[in-house]
Each structure stands twice: as C-alpha cells, then as structure tokens.
Design an enzyme around this catalytic site. Structure first.
Site, PDB file in Angstrom:
ATOM      1  CB  SER A   1      43.980  45.169  36.077  1.00  0.00           C
ATOM      2  OG  SER A   1      44.164  43.787  36.145  1.00  0.00           O
TER       3      SER A   1
ATOM      4  CD  GLU B   1      41.509  47.127  39.269  1.00  0.00           C
ATOM      5  OE1 GLU B   1      40.809  46.428  38.522  1.00  0.00           O
ATOM      6  OE2 GLU B   1      42.455  46.688  39.938  1.00  0.00           O
TER       7      GLU B   1
ATOM      8  NE  ARG C   1      39.164  43.640  40.463  1.00  0.00           N
ATOM      9  CZ  ARG C   1      38.720  42.387  40.523  1.00  0.00           C
ATOM     10  NH1 ARG C   1      37.735  42.064  41.345  1.00  0.00           N
ATOM     11  NH2 ARG C   1      39.287  41.438  39.785  1.00  0.00           N
TER      12      ARG C   1
HETATM   13  P1  FAD Z   1      47.631  51.806  47.659  1.00  0.00           P
HETATM   14  O1  FAD Z   1      48.003  51.683  46.232  1.00  0.00           O
HETATM   15  O2  FAD Z   1      48.621  52.358  48.598  1.00  0.00           O
HETATM   16  O3  FAD Z   1      46.290  52.683  47.758  1.00  0.00           O
HETATM   17  C1  FAD Z   1      45.193  52.428  46.904  1.00  0.00           C
HETATM   18  C2  FAD Z   1      44.060  53.391  47.288  1.00  0.00           C
HETATM   19  O4  FAD Z   1      43.588  53.072  48.592  1.00  0.00           O
HETATM   20  C3  FAD Z   1      44.507  54.852  47.358  1.00  0.00           C
HETATM   21  O5  FAD Z   1      43.449  55.657  46.917  1.00  0.00           O
HETATM   22  C4  FAD Z   1      44.791  55.078  48.836  1.00  0.00           C
HETATM   23  O6  FAD Z   1      44.610  56.425  49.215  1.00  0.00           O
HETATM   24  C5  FAD Z   1      43.757  54.175  49.489  1.00  0.00           C
HETATM   25  N1  FAD Z   1      44.165  53.601  50.766  1.00  0.00           N
HETATM   26  C6  FAD Z   1      45.234  52.810  51.005  1.00  0.00           C
HETATM   27  N2  FAD Z   1      45.256  52.420  52.278  1.00  0.00           N
HETATM   28  C7  FAD Z   1      44.185  52.988  52.877  1.00  0.00           C
HETATM   29  C8  FAD Z   1      43.672  53.001  54.215  1.00  0.00           C
HETATM   30  N3  FAD Z   1      44.264  52.318  55.193  1.00  0.00           N
HETATM   31  N4  FAD Z   1      42.559  53.721  54.467  1.00  0.00           N
HETATM   32  C9  FAD Z   1      41.948  54.432  53.491  1.00  0.00           C
HETATM   33  N5  FAD Z   1      42.390  54.476  52.211  1.00  0.00           N
HETATM   34  C10 FAD Z   1      43.492  53.758  51.912  1.00  0.00           C
HETATM   35  N6  FAD Z   1      44.032  44.117  42.745  1.00  0.00           N
HETATM   36  C11 FAD Z   1      43.008  43.237  42.761  1.00  0.00           C
HETATM   37  O7  FAD Z   1      41.887  43.565  43.159  1.00  0.00           O
HETATM   38  N7  FAD Z   1      43.198  41.942  42.347  1.00  0.00           N
HETATM   39  C12 FAD Z   1      44.388  41.492  41.907  1.00  0.00           C
HETATM   40  O8  FAD Z   1      44.515  40.339  41.564  1.00  0.00           O
HETATM   41  C13 FAD Z   1      45.481  42.424  41.866  1.00  0.00           C
HETATM   42  N8  FAD Z   1      46.685  42.034  41.396  1.00  0.00           N
HETATM   43  C14 FAD Z   1      47.708  42.934  41.321  1.00  0.00           C
HETATM   44  C15 FAD Z   1      48.946  42.511  40.806  1.00  0.00           C
HETATM   45  C16 FAD Z   1      50.000  43.409  40.727  1.00  0.00           C
HETATM   46  C17 FAD Z   1      51.328  42.943  40.169  1.00  0.00           C
HETATM   47  C18 FAD Z   1      49.847  44.735  41.193  1.00  0.00           C
HETATM   48  C19 FAD Z   1      50.995  45.688  41.157  1.00  0.00           C
HETATM   49  C20 FAD Z   1      48.627  45.157  41.694  1.00  0.00           C
HETATM   50  C21 FAD Z   1      47.530  44.270  41.755  1.00  0.00           C
HETATM   51  N9  FAD Z   1      46.276  44.646  42.248  1.00  0.00           N
HETATM   52  C22 FAD Z   1      45.251  43.750  42.305  1.00  0.00           C
HETATM   53  C23 FAD Z   1      46.054  46.039  42.695  1.00  0.00           C
HETATM   54  C24 FAD Z   1      46.486  46.293  44.167  1.00  0.00           C
HETATM   55  O9  FAD Z   1      47.423  45.357  44.576  1.00  0.00           O
HETATM   56  C25 FAD Z   1      45.294  46.263  45.129  1.00  0.00           C
HETATM   57  O10 FAD Z   1      44.328  47.197  44.744  1.00  0.00           O
HETATM   58  C26 FAD Z   1      45.723  46.543  46.565  1.00  0.00           C
HETATM   59  O11 FAD Z   1      44.635  46.350  47.435  1.00  0.00           O
HETATM   60  C27 FAD Z   1      46.285  47.951  46.771  1.00  0.00           C
HETATM   61  O12 FAD Z   1      46.838  47.994  48.065  1.00  0.00           O
HETATM   62  P2  FAD Z   1      47.896  49.095  48.476  1.00  0.00           P
HETATM   63  O13 FAD Z   1      48.114  48.956  49.943  1.00  0.00           O
HETATM   64  O14 FAD Z   1      49.086  49.007  47.628  1.00  0.00           O
HETATM   65  O15 FAD Z   1      47.064  50.414  48.193  1.00  0.00           O
HETATM   66  P1  NAP Z   2      42.363  35.709  32.880  1.00  0.00           P
HETATM   67  O1  NAP Z   2      42.381  34.443  33.670  1.00  0.00           O
HETATM   68  O2  NAP Z   2      43.178  35.800  31.631  1.00  0.00           O
HETATM   69  O3  NAP Z   2      40.863  36.118  32.545  1.00  0.00           O
HETATM   70  C1  NAP Z   2      40.579  37.313  31.830  1.00  0.00           C
HETATM   71  C2  NAP Z   2      39.378  37.980  32.472  1.00  0.00           C
HETATM   72  O4  NAP Z   2      38.287  37.111  32.375  1.00  0.00           O
HETATM   73  C3  NAP Z   2      39.618  38.270  33.932  1.00  0.00           C
HETATM   74  O5  NAP Z   2      39.711  39.652  34.083  1.00  0.00           O
HETATM   75  C4  NAP Z   2      38.447  37.653  34.673  1.00  0.00           C
HETATM   76  O6  NAP Z   2      37.630  38.605  35.345  1.00  0.00           O
HETATM   77  C5  NAP Z   2      37.592  37.016  33.594  1.00  0.00           C
HETATM   78  N1  NAP Z   2      37.352  35.581  33.912  1.00  0.00           N
HETATM   79  C6  NAP Z   2      38.138  34.525  33.604  1.00  0.00           C
HETATM   80  N2  NAP Z   2      37.548  33.373  34.003  1.00  0.00           N
HETATM   81  C7  NAP Z   2      36.389  33.720  34.588  1.00  0.00           C
HETATM   82  C8  NAP Z   2      35.339  32.981  35.206  1.00  0.00           C
HETATM   83  N3  NAP Z   2      35.382  31.646  35.301  1.00  0.00           N
HETATM   84  N4  NAP Z   2      34.294  33.660  35.715  1.00  0.00           N
HETATM   85  C9  NAP Z   2      34.236  35.008  35.637  1.00  0.00           C
HETATM   86  N5  NAP Z   2      35.195  35.768  35.066  1.00  0.00           N
HETATM   87  C10 NAP Z   2      36.256  35.131  34.536  1.00  0.00           C
HETATM   88  O7  NAP Z   2      42.770  36.935  33.822  1.00  0.00           O
HETATM   89  P2  NAP Z   2      44.164  37.436  34.349  1.00  0.00           P
HETATM   90  O8  NAP Z   2      44.369  38.787  33.848  1.00  0.00           O
HETATM   91  O9  NAP Z   2      45.226  36.393  34.161  1.00  0.00           O
HETATM   92  O10 NAP Z   2      43.861  37.568  35.888  1.00  0.00           O
HETATM   93  C11 NAP Z   2      43.532  36.446  36.658  1.00  0.00           C
HETATM   94  C12 NAP Z   2      42.796  36.894  37.910  1.00  0.00           C
HETATM   95  O11 NAP Z   2      43.649  37.743  38.688  1.00  0.00           O
HETATM   96  C13 NAP Z   2      41.545  37.718  37.601  1.00  0.00           C
HETATM   97  O12 NAP Z   2      40.571  37.400  38.546  1.00  0.00           O
HETATM   98  C14 NAP Z   2      42.008  39.145  37.754  1.00  0.00           C
HETATM   99  O13 NAP Z   2      40.968  39.999  38.193  1.00  0.00           O
HETATM  100  C15 NAP Z   2      43.089  39.027  38.820  1.00  0.00           C
HETATM  101  N6  NAP Z   2      44.120  40.050  38.628  1.00  0.00           N
HETATM  102  C16 NAP Z   2      43.787  41.332  38.953  1.00  0.00           C
HETATM  103  C17 NAP Z   2      44.715  42.341  38.827  1.00  0.00           C
HETATM  104  C18 NAP Z   2      44.363  43.737  39.253  1.00  0.00           C
HETATM  105  O14 NAP Z   2      45.253  44.567  39.354  1.00  0.00           O
HETATM  106  N7  NAP Z   2      43.111  44.024  39.530  1.00  0.00           N
HETATM  107  C19 NAP Z   2      45.991  42.069  38.346  1.00  0.00           C
HETATM  108  C20 NAP Z   2      46.281  40.767  37.984  1.00  0.00           C
HETATM  109  C21 NAP Z   2      45.341  39.749  38.139  1.00  0.00           C
HETATM  110  P3  NAP Z   2      37.920  39.176  36.829  1.00  0.00           P
HETATM  111  O15 NAP Z   2      39.024  40.143  36.637  1.00  0.00           O
HETATM  112  O16 NAP Z   2      36.618  39.791  37.168  1.00  0.00           O
HETATM  113  O17 NAP Z   2      38.267  38.034  37.709  1.00  0.00           O
END
Ligand code: FAD
Ligand code: NAP
Length: 338
Positions: free
Chosen positions: A238, A334, A164
């Site tokens: 998250s 994050e 991340r």
């Molecule tokens: P924004 O929120 O608009 O911006 C995020 C950051 O990036 C800010 O600092 C902004 O200034 C910068 N930025 C945006 N665009 C640019 C650009 N073009 N150039 C330079 N900087 C820029 N994330 C995960 O990694 N895994 C997930 O599974 C995941 N699941 C999610 C589920 C939900 C329901 C929600 C609400 C969020 C989730 N996220 C997840 C977080 C988010 O969706 C990601 O981080 C996504 O990439 C953010 O994109 P955005 O366009 O909305 O960025």
């Molecule tokens: P989950 O399946 O309940 O698992 C809990 C945590 O355990 C996750 O954060 C995941 O890490 C880790 N995990 C589970 N199985 C794993 C494996 N086989 N190997 C390594 N790590 C493992 O998680 P959840 O919250 O429902 O999310 C599911 C996936 O969606 C995750 O990958 C999570 O990162 C992603 N997600 C991300 C966001 C966001 O905003 N960043 C929001 C929703 C969902 P990792 O997070 O490193 O994968």
C-alpha cells in the site's frame, strides 16, 4: 565486514528503483554494527538503514552509507502455560517468524502472514493486516543509537504505536537501529476472523472451527490471489495509509457518498478505505509513464519497468490531488521516501 562502494540499490528495494549508494555494508551482528558505527571513516557519513526494502521509495542516489541489517536467529526466551516469549534477530524474514509461530501453534501473528520484509522493520510502522497488528503481540525490542552507540530496550508502552505508526518512524527515524525484537505469543490462541475476506476464504476451504494454521493458510491464499508479486511487478504494498477522520467529517462524506467504505477507528474516529477513494477517482489500473495504480488493488502503486522514484512520486501526487478534490480528504504516504 565488507563495505562496497558505488553500488546499485535496485535489487535491495521491492519497487525495483535503480539508484546508487556511495557505500553499502551488510551487518550480521550487534558487535559488527557497533564496529561500523564507531569507525572513524564511517562516523561523518549519512546513514540509511535497510531491511528488505519493501516499504521504501528511492527517489535519488544516496550519498552516504546504506546499512543492511541481516542479524539472524529465532529463539524462545521464556514461557509459561499461557505465553511464550520469542526473540528474533532484526534480519530474520518476517514471514519466516510467522511460519515458525504457526508451526508451533503459537497465536498472535498468523494474520500477518506473507508480509514482506524483516522482523526489525515490523515495529517501525506497526505492521498490520486482517485485523492484527504487531503491537498486539509485541513485548520489547533492543537496538542501538546511531550517534552514541548506546544500547536501549524499548518496552511496548514506550514505542508510541499507532495505526501504521511508532516512535521509530518519527522521532527516532534514522537515529536508532533495531537489532532484536521480542514477541509475546499465545499458547492457547483465539483466532481473529473479523475481516470478511478471511471468513469467506475459510468458508471456501470448508473450515468451521479454524485454528492458527487455518487462518494462516487462508491469509496466504487471499494475498497470493490479490497482491502483485514484487519479483514480477515492482511495488511496496500500500502506497498510502487509510485516512482516519472525525465522526463529523465522516457524516459529511456519507451524506454526499452514501456507499463510502468505512470502519470504526480508535477514539470514536472513522477509518476510510483509501483504496476505495482512489478507485472512485478513476485511478484503478491506470498507468502514467512507467508506473501506475494496480488493476486489482488501487492502493498499490507499481513499477511496470524502468520507473524512476520521481515518476512514482509524481503519480502519487496526482492521486492525492484528485482524492482531495473529490472528497476533501488528505491521504498520506505509508511508504518511506528517500
Ligand atoms: P524496509 O523497507 O527496508 O524499511 C522500511 C523503513 O524501516 C525504512 O525507513 C528503514 O530505514 C527502516 N528500518 C528497516 N529496518 C530497520 C531497523 N532494523 N532498525 C531501524 N529502522 C529500520 N505492510 C503492512 O503493514 N501490512 C501489510 O499487509 C503489508 N503488505 C505488503 C505487501 C507487499 C506486496 C509489499 C511489497 C509490502 C507490504 N507491506 C505491508 C509493507 C512492508 O512489507 C512492511 O512495512 C515491512 O515491515 C517493511 O520491512 P522491510 O524490512 O522491507 O523494511
Ligand atoms: P480489503 O480487504 O479490500 O479492505 C479494504 C480496507 O478496508 C483495508 O485497508 C482495511 O483496513 C479495511 N477493512 C476491511 N475489513 C475491515 C474490518 N473488518 N475491520 C476494519 N477494517 C477493515 O483490503 P486489502 O487491500 O485487500 O488488504 C487486506 C489486508 O492486508 C488489510 O488489512 C491491509 O492493511 C493489508 N495489506 C497491507 C498492505 C500494506 O502495504 N500496508 C499491503 C497489502 C495488504 P486496514 O488496512 O486497516 O486493515
């Protein structure tokens, strides 16, 4: 290009936080972006780059210009028997790019289905889910430095991708605007079903030999059943990152909390599930004022309506404190806080 003055950012962030921006401009091309950045009135202003606003917490009004990146387009740049290089504009919805890839049976990003936000923001935090990260399929990106308007292409090994993390979230934050991203996808993909939830969902769907589309469908099903929809309940996914600790630290914790949820991480470290730590501290489903920790997923902080960024930040601070007190582990945000 239309520059709007004194506008609410409420509908531009998935948390639904109501703050104002002094100026707001939407950009649909690199040329427009350069015009904006070189304009004499705009140069002295602070700039905030916005994609879909799904990884942002606004805590105050912004006294500068918000630049909303809406550069469109998906195209194949070149291909071989094994790979296809796809270039997408930074403003394309990430899920739309995943759908396009899956429809064409290109592999590498199917586990990243339904992640909100734009293509341009995906490399920012090296988005990841269900065992895939964008870095695994990343080739390069193009963008523009805010101060000089110089263009630069960053190749994968220059992006400092981590869990991340990337150079764009740190050293180049608010300095460099990503305009295009190139992914290298597989034409003969192998699927990744290492996460239990995905394997189980495929079992439920009675699929024995899954392809890219099956994994995509499974991930979509899981996410729809588990995660709060931001259009119904404001959130930014998250709120915290999973902490990565040394093996020594992990053994100390395992001794005290035998049921602790953990996974191997890079460099012989151990990743802890932040959601589990938070849940054990009693925060799951708990509400504080207008914000709270979600009842199905404690790692997701939500806005029940009318929450301020300060309220969410206060809740986050309390959660961090209790995790530190109970486990001696620091969890960090994050979400990008402004
Ligand atoms: P924004 O929120 O608009 O911006 C995020 C950051 O990036 C800010 O600092 C902004 O200034 C910068 N930025 C945006 N665009 C640019 C650009 N073009 N150039 C330079 N900087 C820029 N994330 C995960 O990694 N895994 C997930 O599974 C995941 N699941 C999610 C589920 C939900 C329901 C929600 C609400 C969020 C989730 N996220 C997840 C977080 C988010 O969706 C990601 O981080 C996504 O990439 C953010 O994109 P955005 O366009 O909305 O960025
Ligand atoms: P989950 O399946 O309940 O698992 C809990 C945590 O355990 C996750 O954060 C995941 O890490 C880790 N995990 C589970 N199985 C794993 C494996 N086989 N190997 C390594 N790590 C493992 O998680 P959840 O919250 O429902 O999310 C599911 C996936 O969606 C995750 O990958 C999570 O990162 C992603 N997600 C991300 C966001 C966001 O905003 N960043 C929001 C929703 C969902 P990792 O997070 O490193 O994968």
């Amino acid at each position: 290009m239309n520059i709007v003055e004194n506008t609410s950012l409420k509908k531009f962030n998935t948390f639904g936080i109501d703050v104002n921006s002094r100026y707001f401009a939407e950009i649909v091309s690199e040329e427009e972006l350069i015009d904006l950045l070189t304009s004499k009135n705009i140069k002295p202003l602070s700039k905030l780059i916005l994609g879909g606003g799904s990884n942002i917490l606004f805590t105050k009004d912004f006294n500068g210009i918000v630049i909303s990146i809406n550069i469109p387009g998906i195209k194949i740049k070149n291909e071989s028997n094994e790979y296809v290089m796809i270039e997408a504009g930074a403003g394309v919805q990430w899920h739309q790019l995943v759908q396009y890839s899956v429809e064409n049976n290109f592999g590498g990003i199917e586990n990243l289905a339904l992640i909100p936000g734009t293509v341009g923001a995906a490399p920012m935090q090296n988005i990841g889910a269900y065992g895939q990260e964008v870095k695994d399929s990343f080739h390069s990106l193009k963008g523009i430095f805010i101060d000089t308007c110089m263009e630069k292409t960053f190749y994968k090994d220059e992006c400092e991708f981590g869990y991340r993390e990337s150079i764009f979230k740190h050293e180049l934050k608010e300095k460099f605007i990503i305009t295009k991203v190139v992914l290298k996808l597989l034409k003969n993909p192998h699927v990744n079903i290492s996460y239990n939830a995905v394997a189980k969902e495929l079992e439920t769907l009675k699929i024995n030999n899954p392809g890219v589309k099956d994994v995509f469908n499974a991930v979509c099903n899981i996410r729809r059943s588990k995660l709060p929809d931001p259009s119904v309940l404001g959130n930014a996914g998250s709120f915290f990152k999973n902490p990565v600790v040394s093996n020594e630290e992990f053994l100390r914790l395992k001794n005290k909390f035998p049921e602790i949820v953990s996974f191997p991480a890079e460099n012989e470290k151990v990743k802890l599930a932040a959601g589990w730590l938070i849940e054990k501290c009693g925060w799951k489903g708990k509400r504080m004022g207008n914000s709270g920790s979600h009842q199905k997923q404690s790692l997701v902080l939500v806005n029940y309506g009318g929450a301020t960024g300060g309220e969410v930040l206060k809740l986050a601070g309390e959660i961090k404190k209790s995790v530190r007190e109970m486990f001696g582990v620091n969890i960090s945000e994050e979400v990008n806080i402004y």
